[in-house]
Design a protein around this motif. Structure first.
Motif, PDB file in Angstrom:
ATOM      1  N   VAL A 227       0.853  -1.185   0.000  1.00 30.10           N
ATOM      2  CA  VAL A 227       0.000   0.000   0.000  1.00 30.10           C
ATOM      3  C   VAL A 227       0.887   1.232   0.000  1.00 30.10           C
ATOM      4  CG1 VAL A 227      -1.916  -1.119   1.209  1.00 30.10           C
ATOM      5  CG2 VAL A 227      -0.155   0.065   2.525  1.00 30.10           C
ATOM      6  N   THR A 228       0.307   2.330  -0.422  1.00 32.20           N
ATOM      7  CA  THR A 228       0.979   3.609  -0.287  1.00 32.20           C
ATOM      8  C   THR A 228       0.233   4.439   0.744  1.00 32.20           C
ATOM      9  OG1 THR A 228       1.667   5.634  -1.428  1.00 32.20           O
ATOM     10  CG2 THR A 228      -0.338   4.589  -2.207  1.00 32.20           C
ATOM     11  N   LEU A 229       0.964   5.246   1.460  1.00 33.87           N
ATOM     12  CA  LEU A 229       0.377   6.145   2.456  1.00 33.87           C
ATOM     13  C   LEU A 229       0.152   7.541   1.878  1.00 33.87           C
ATOM     14  CD1 LEU A 229       2.755   5.138   5.404  1.00 33.87           C
ATOM     15  CD2 LEU A 229       0.635   4.008   4.655  1.00 33.87           C
ATOM     16  N   SER A 230       0.439   7.701   0.582  1.00 29.36           N
ATOM     17  CA  SER A 230       0.455   9.027  -0.032  1.00 29.36           C
ATOM     18  C   SER A 230      -0.784   9.328  -0.862  1.00 29.36           C
ATOM     19  CB  SER A 230       1.689   9.171  -0.922  1.00 29.36           C
ATOM     20  OG  SER A 230       1.653   8.213  -1.969  1.00 29.36           O
ATOM     21  N   LYS A 231      -1.720   8.402  -0.936  1.00 28.86           N
ATOM     22  CA  LYS A 231      -2.924   8.633  -1.726  1.00 28.86           C
ATOM     23  C   LYS A 231      -4.116   8.825  -0.788  1.00 28.86           C
ATOM     24  CE  LYS A 231      -1.058   6.543  -5.881  1.00 28.86           C
ATOM     25  NZ  LYS A 231       0.349   6.520  -5.408  1.00 28.86           N
ATOM     26  N   ALA A 232      -4.876   7.776  -0.529  1.00 31.64           N
ATOM     27  CA  ALA A 232      -6.059   7.950   0.306  1.00 31.64           C
ATOM     28  C   ALA A 232      -5.721   8.449   1.707  1.00 31.64           C
ATOM     29  CB  ALA A 232      -6.828   6.633   0.392  1.00 31.64           C
ATOM     30  N   LEU A 233      -4.530   8.116   2.219  1.00 32.71           N
ATOM     31  CA  LEU A 233      -4.163   8.549   3.562  1.00 32.71           C
ATOM     32  C   LEU A 233      -3.499   9.930   3.577  1.00 32.71           C
ATOM     33  CD1 LEU A 233      -2.965   5.232   5.252  1.00 32.71           C
ATOM     34  CD2 LEU A 233      -5.241   6.280   5.205  1.00 32.71           C
ATOM     35  N   GLY A 234      -3.279  10.522   2.430  1.00 31.12           N
ATOM     36  CA  GLY A 234      -2.873  11.919   2.354  1.00 31.12           C
ATOM     37  C   GLY A 234      -1.511  12.250   2.907  1.00 31.12           C
ATOM     38  N   SER A 235      -0.661  11.257   3.154  1.00 32.08           N
ATOM     39  CA  SER A 235       0.654  11.517   3.734  1.00 32.08           C
ATOM     40  C   SER A 235       1.735  11.091   2.752  1.00 32.08           C
ATOM     41  CB  SER A 235       0.783  10.766   5.072  1.00 32.08           C
ATOM     42  OG  SER A 235       2.032  11.025   5.677  1.00 32.08           O
ATOM     43  N   GLN A 236       2.677  10.296   3.197  1.00 24.90           N
ATOM     44  CA  GLN A 236       3.751   9.799   2.343  1.00 24.90           C
ATOM     45  C   GLN A 236       4.282   8.517   2.962  1.00 24.90           C
ATOM     46  OE1 GLN A 236       6.526  12.787   1.268  1.00 24.90           O
ATOM     47  NE2 GLN A 236       7.660  11.519  -0.160  1.00 24.90           N
ATOM     48  N   GLY A 237       4.813   7.643   2.107  1.00 25.61           N
ATOM     49  CA  GLY A 237       5.345   6.378   2.593  1.00 25.61           C
ATOM     50  C   GLY A 237       4.608   5.211   1.977  1.00 25.61           C
ATOM     51  N   GLY A 238       5.025   4.005   2.349  1.00 27.87           N
ATOM     52  CA  GLY A 238       4.386   2.793   1.854  1.00 27.87           C
ATOM     53  C   GLY A 238       4.534   1.692   2.869  1.00 27.87           C
TER      54      GLY A 238
END
Length: 394
Positions: A227-238
């Protein structure tokens, strides 16, 4: 003598003539055009709770993680995010990377290698493509979303180990992978299924838990997710979501985890706060799909199955011109051209957002209809209502 970098000018000229030249367009702070280009599907990147999560982490842990995850780059904040992310998505464990890209690199390379087969969907994201190239395994590319082709590749293999990689939701087309069928094929042939949920998390599945959860496959012992943390979660990371034995192996063997600086505390704190918002407000996932349907109706394209609404215009120059006219009309849209998409399928890539106000959605639809009528885009139907159904939580 010719300068050793002179070929760059020729390459730039060729790209310019083909309508494929790219440039950076820095955004200014504050209010700007309505954004249908970014991947902030749930509108959480500016949510005060998410911002506060990053600010709090910054004050507690500092600006940087100070080292790789195996040295000083792991904090209790990382551990909290991994635990809650795994629990939310239905997996036994999670391992946070500095980006979704490095998560895919780490998972594929550490779980394949010489003597293994990797079967990759023809439309897989570039991060999966690059992971396959770096894996040193035999790689077989099969037709997009074709479980029979995957089965044939697995049945004909001589390698003992096999890994099948695909996106749950296509980044350019927004289409859904046939995960149940792919899993049946993988299980029948003793292969592991790795699914990139970059565009599924927060949009598909119960409460936005992803397409694997929607199919009841989250947590299966032969299924992994990135998963990426930079799309639906609006942040950055994976992150990689997997059984604990797999994440333990990645800590030992994934080079993009071992040799990379850990995700910075602010991004970690923001991602954790966003995950908690999503868990508490599951309506956001359904709202993204509703907004995507309104945008599709306004542009005359089929109702999408995800937040991605592709409006295929064909010629790269036409797509670039359409995107520029949208911006002039106060609307920022994505413009996908080769090599992001195949030649002849250049498009506007619209991304729905759960936080769009009704008036913003109406203005966006009006602008899209005007621009597409000017450039000769898809047939445009009568105006679709952007009014939010009564009872929807905001």
């Amino acid at each position: 003598m010719t300068h050793p970098l002179a070929w760059l000018d020729d390459r730039a000229d060729a790209r310019r003539e083909a309508g494929l030249r790219r440039e950076l367009r820095p955004r200014a702070p504050g209010a700007g055009p309505i954004d249908l280009a970014g991947n902030d599907y749930l509108g959480l990147s500016t949510d005060p709770r998410v911002v506060a999560g990053g600010v709090d982490a910054l004050h507690v842990w500092g600006a940087g993680s100070t080292g790789s995850r195996l040295v000083t780059g792991s904090t209790t904040l990382h551990a909290d995010l991994e635990r809650e992310l795994a629990a939310f998505c239905g997996f036994g464990d999670a391992l946070v990377f500095s980006s979704g890209y490095t998560a895919n690199l780490g998972a594929v390379t550490a779980l394949s290698g010489p003597g293994a087969l990797v079967v990759s969907d023809a439309a897989a994201h570039a991060s999966l493509v690059d992971a396959c190239r770096l894996s040193r395994a035999r790689v077989q590319v099969v037709a997009h979303n074709d479980p029979a082709a995957v089965g044939a590749a697995l049945a004909a293999r001589s390698e003992e180990r096999a890994l099948v990689v695909t996106d749950s939701v296509g980044s350019a087309d927004g289409d859904l992978a046939p995960l149940a069928e792919l899993h049946r094929v993988c299980r029948a042939h003793g292969a592991v299924l790795l699914v990139d949920e970059a565009h599924g998390l927060g949009v598909r599945g119960p409460g936005g838990r992803g397409l694997l959860a929607e199919h009841g496959l989250a947590g299966a012992d032969d299924v992994l997710a990135t998963v990426t943390l930079s799309k639906a979660l609006g942040s950055q990371g994976g992150a990689v979501l997997a059984p604990p034995g797999v994440t333990a192996h990645l800590v030992d063997a994934a080079r993009s985890f071992i040799f990379d600086t850990g995700l910075n505390p602010a991004a970690t704190g923001s991602a954790l706060a966003a995950l908690r918002v999503l868990a508490a407000e599951p309506w956001r996932a359904a709202e993204v799909l509703r907004v995507a349907g309104v945008l599709a109706a306004a542009t005359g394209v089929p109702t999408p199955e995800s937040a991605v609404v592709p409006v295929v215009l064909g010629d790269a120059g036409v797509a670039v011109a359409a995107a520029a006219r949208c911006l002039e009309a106060g609307l920022r849209v994505g413009c996908f051209r080769p090599p992001s998409v195949p030649a002849g399928t250049s498009r506007l890539r619209l991304t729905a957002r759960a936080d769009l106000r009704d008036d913003e959605l109406e203005r966006a639809c009006d602008a899209l209809r005007r621009v597409l009528s000017e450039v000769g885009g898809p047939a445009v139907p009568p105006a679709a209502s952007a009014t939010r159904p009564r009872g929807t939580v905001r």
